[in-house]
Scaffold this motif. Structure first.
Motif, PDB file in Angstrom:
ATOM      1  N   PRO A   1       3.064  45.146  94.430  1.00  0.00           N
ATOM      2  CA  PRO A   1       3.191  46.581  94.119  1.00  0.00           C
ATOM      3  C   PRO A   1       1.844  47.293  94.099  1.00  0.00           C
ATOM      4  N   GLU A   2       1.879  48.555  94.436  1.00  0.00           N
ATOM      5  CA  GLU A   2       0.700  49.408  94.320  1.00  0.00           C
ATOM      6  C   GLU A   2       0.743  50.107  92.968  1.00  0.00           C
ATOM      7  N   ILE A   3      -0.424  50.335  92.392  1.00  0.00           N
ATOM      8  CA  ILE A   3      -0.476  50.929  91.057  1.00  0.00           C
ATOM      9  C   ILE A   3      -0.743  52.420  91.128  1.00  0.00           C
TER      10      ILE A   3
ATOM     11  N   LEU B   1      -2.535  46.613  87.544  1.00  0.00           N
ATOM     12  CA  LEU B   1      -1.889  45.525  88.262  1.00  0.00           C
ATOM     13  C   LEU B   1      -2.173  44.247  87.476  1.00  0.00           C
ATOM     14  N   VAL B   2      -1.106  43.610  87.002  1.00  0.00           N
ATOM     15  CA  VAL B   2      -1.240  42.404  86.190  1.00  0.00           C
ATOM     16  C   VAL B   2      -0.827  41.192  87.013  1.00  0.00           C
TER      17      VAL B   2
ATOM     18  N   GLY C   1       2.732  42.411  76.908  1.00  0.00           N
ATOM     19  CA  GLY C   1       3.528  43.567  76.534  1.00  0.00           C
ATOM     20  C   GLY C   1       4.944  43.480  77.059  1.00  0.00           C
ATOM     21  N   MET C   2       5.754  44.413  76.599  1.00  0.00           N
ATOM     22  CA  MET C   2       7.129  44.593  77.065  1.00  0.00           C
ATOM     23  C   MET C   2       7.056  45.611  78.185  1.00  0.00           C
ATOM     24  N   ALA C   3       7.108  45.148  79.424  1.00  0.00           N
ATOM     25  CA  ALA C   3       6.572  45.948  80.522  1.00  0.00           C
ATOM     26  C   ALA C   3       7.559  46.383  81.591  1.00  0.00           C
ATOM     27  N   GLY C   4       8.766  45.849  81.629  1.00  0.00           N
ATOM     28  CA  GLY C   4       9.694  46.218  82.705  1.00  0.00           C
ATOM     29  C   GLY C   4      10.986  45.435  82.607  1.00  0.00           C
ATOM     30  N   GLY C   5      11.614  45.220  83.754  1.00  0.00           N
ATOM     31  CA  GLY C   5      12.849  44.451  83.785  1.00  0.00           C
ATOM     32  C   GLY C   5      14.082  45.225  83.400  1.00  0.00           C
ATOM     33  N   VAL C   6      13.944  46.539  83.193  1.00  0.00           N
ATOM     34  CA  VAL C   6      15.068  47.430  82.907  1.00  0.00           C
ATOM     35  C   VAL C   6      14.801  48.761  83.602  1.00  0.00           C
ATOM     36  N   GLY C   7      15.835  49.569  83.737  1.00  0.00           N
ATOM     37  CA  GLY C   7      15.665  50.923  84.232  1.00  0.00           C
ATOM     38  C   GLY C   7      15.054  51.035  85.609  1.00  0.00           C
ATOM     39  N   GLY C   8      15.200  50.006  86.436  1.00  0.00           N
ATOM     40  CA  GLY C   8      14.620  50.040  87.771  1.00  0.00           C
ATOM     41  C   GLY C   8      13.145  49.730  87.818  1.00  0.00           C
ATOM     42  N   ILE C   9      12.562  49.369  86.671  1.00  0.00           N
ATOM     43  CA  ILE C   9      11.147  48.993  86.619  1.00  0.00           C
ATOM     44  C   ILE C   9      11.029  47.504  86.885  1.00  0.00           C
ATOM     45  N   GLN C  10      10.193  47.127  87.828  1.00  0.00           N
ATOM     46  CA  GLN C  10      10.045  45.711  88.162  1.00  0.00           C
ATOM     47  C   GLN C  10       9.723  44.884  86.930  1.00  0.00           C
TER      48      GLN C  10
END
Length: 324
Positions: free
Chosen positions: A21-23, A29-30, A86-95
């Protein structure tokens, strides 16, 4: 980059090679080192979590720990090489975090505790935020409070015990007989979940009730929480679905709050507060006051379905983490 992709609900995750992914200007970018697994991940996998709204094909994984590879030009708090979580994604269409890299809103992250491994750090974000929002943000827990945690050996529960104790509360926690040792090892007074509300309120509070009750179980346990809270006390719940009688709460002039941890991810509002909570978690962990209970079994993106199966079967012995 490699990623585990969910193409159809309830199907095995497919290991794929996709574009890194591009930031954006406020993202980092992690390079993901570890991905925490939560029961919510399995519900999203099964298509049974409409409140999470994660359209397919999707990369799951809400929690992560890793290393910053690149920072957007508006990001001031992180630089390449920083270890973050962190709690960073995996819901709402966020990777999500079941991938080698993730573009993450910097507000959601904090520097990883130096005394925790990547695996330990990845086990914390969702449960820490959920526990903190209920106990500190909603219930305003203070030193000297008597706090009752329902489900004290669970993911949120075992962290809630530690946070409550770190704030100086006297902590009690319900669980099964087989969970007694785990709950007591965290410093809480064990209460058998099969005992009556009247009995444990009489035994531990002289019939007055608990200042703060945090329900991490839901259903009848939330109803029991309304009976266990003291006058002018507060009940918080991370599982407030269902129909409940509020009269016992009202007769005590007590208050209730629901906790919906996903809201900042889904709405974009309040994300910086999640990062602040994780900074507090780092402080507590480095002070030796917050340690996740990990299942020792190891998983990778190649066999993550095995971790999901353990959670669905309720066979995990602590938090499960995937090495990425």
């Amino acid at each position: 980059m490699r990623a585990a992709v969910l193409e159809t609900h309830n199907a095995p995750l497919r290991l794929s090679t996709i574009s890194t992914p591009e930031i954006g200007p406020r993202e980092v970018l992690v390079r993901v080192r570890a991905s925490g697994v939560n029961p919510l991940d399995t519900k999203i996998h099964a298509g049974a979590a409409p409140h999470a709204r994660h359209p397919l094909p999707a990369i799951l994984g809400i929690d992560l720990a890793g290393v910053v590879e690149q920072a957007g030009h508006e990001v001031k708090q992180f630089k390449p090489g920083d270890e973050v979580y962190g709690m960073a994604g995996g819901v709402g269409g966020i990777q999500g975090s079941l991938a080698e890299f993730a573009a993450v809103d910097a507000d959601l992250l904090a520097v990883k505790p130096v005394n925790l491994s990547m695996r330990e750090a990845a086990a914390l974000p969702l449960v820490v935020i959920t526990a903190w929002e209920g106990l500190i943000d909603r219930a305003a827990l203070k030193a000297g409070h008597k706090a009752l945690i329902h489900g004290g050996a669970g993911g949120v529960g075992h962290v809630a015990i530690q946070i409550a104790r770190a704030f100086g509360a006297e902590v009690f926690a319900t669980g099964s007989a087989s969970q007694r040792a785990a709950i007591e090892s965290l410093g809480a007074v064990f209460i058998d979940r099969d005992s009556s509300v009247e009995a444990y309120v009489a035994q531990h509070t002289r019939g007055r009730g608990f200042d703060v009750v945090y329900d991490t179980v839901g259903g009848k346990v939330l109803d029991a929480s309304f009976e266990a809270v003291r006058r002018f006390g507060h009940v918080a719940s991370a599982l407030g679905w269902g129909t409940h009688a509020l009269a016992p709460l009202s007769f005590r002039a007590a208050t209730y709050s629901g906790v919906f941890t996903l809201l900042p991810l889904l709405s974009g509002e309040g994300r910086a507060h999640h990062g602040q909570i994780m900074m507090e978690a780092t402080r507590l962990a480095e002070a030796g006051k917050l340690v996740p209970l990990l299942d020792s079994r190891r998983f990778t993106v190649e066999n993550v379905d095995g971790a999901y199966a353990l959670i669905r079967d309720r066979a995990a012995k602590g938090k499960l983490v995937v090495d990425v």
